[in-house]
Design a protein around this motif. Structure first.
Motif, PDB file in Angstrom:
ATOM      1  N   ILE A 155      16.894 -36.102  39.396  1.00 21.70           N
ATOM      2  CA  ILE A 155      16.976 -36.339  40.832  1.00 21.70           C
ATOM      3  C   ILE A 155      15.580 -36.352  41.445  1.00 21.70           C
ATOM      4  CG2 ILE A 155      17.845 -35.402  43.020  1.00 21.70           C
ATOM      5  CD1 ILE A 155      20.225 -34.291  41.294  1.00 21.70           C
ATOM      6  N   THR A 156      14.774 -35.371  41.103  1.00 20.27           N
ATOM      7  CA  THR A 156      13.359 -35.377  41.450  1.00 20.27           C
ATOM      8  C   THR A 156      12.616 -35.560  40.137  1.00 20.27           C
ATOM      9  OG1 THR A 156      13.752 -33.821  43.239  1.00 20.27           O
ATOM     10  CG2 THR A 156      11.477 -34.090  42.516  1.00 20.27           C
ATOM     11  N   SER A 158      20.969 -39.282  37.927  1.00 16.88           N
ATOM     12  CA  SER A 158      21.755 -38.054  38.091  1.00 16.88           C
ATOM     13  C   SER A 158      21.038 -36.832  37.530  1.00 16.88           C
ATOM     14  CB  SER A 158      23.106 -38.183  37.395  1.00 16.88           C
ATOM     15  OG  SER A 158      23.881 -39.147  38.024  1.00 16.88           O
TER      16      SER A 158
END
Length: 98
Positions: A46-47, A43
């Protein structure tokens, strides 16, 4: 963002938290704490932008208690494992990182 787990925070407290803070309050929970740590990591990262991952024994609270601030200061995830096993969800999350 403030993360809480439904098994630790009852709905009434969750509702109160949403009133008390301007930050978004999110519930993330899986049946097992190891999967929860992977879900939290996924969460927030994310990247993946970090090359550091902190790992702590998920069977004893003090490992994560000590490693948590280090992860927060270096903006790196904290993943939970056991003494002898890296759960599949944690393996997947580690492989997702650069």
């Amino acid at each position: 963002m403030l993360l809480v787990t439904p098994t630790v925070v009852i709905p009434a407290v969750f509702k109160e938290l949403t009133i008390l803070t301007a930050a978004p309050v999110t519930q993330i929970a899986w049946p097992v704490r190891f999967e929860t740590s992977a879900a939290i990591s996924a969460s927030f990262f994310i990247t993946p932008q970090t090359t550091t991952i902190y790992v702590a024994n998920g069977l004893t609270f003090h490992d994560a208690l000590y490693a948590g601030p280090a992860g927060a200061m270096s903006i790196a995830p904290l993943l939970l494992v056991t003494t002898n096993i890296i759960p599949e969800s944690i393996r997947t999350e580690i492989e997702r990182s650069p």
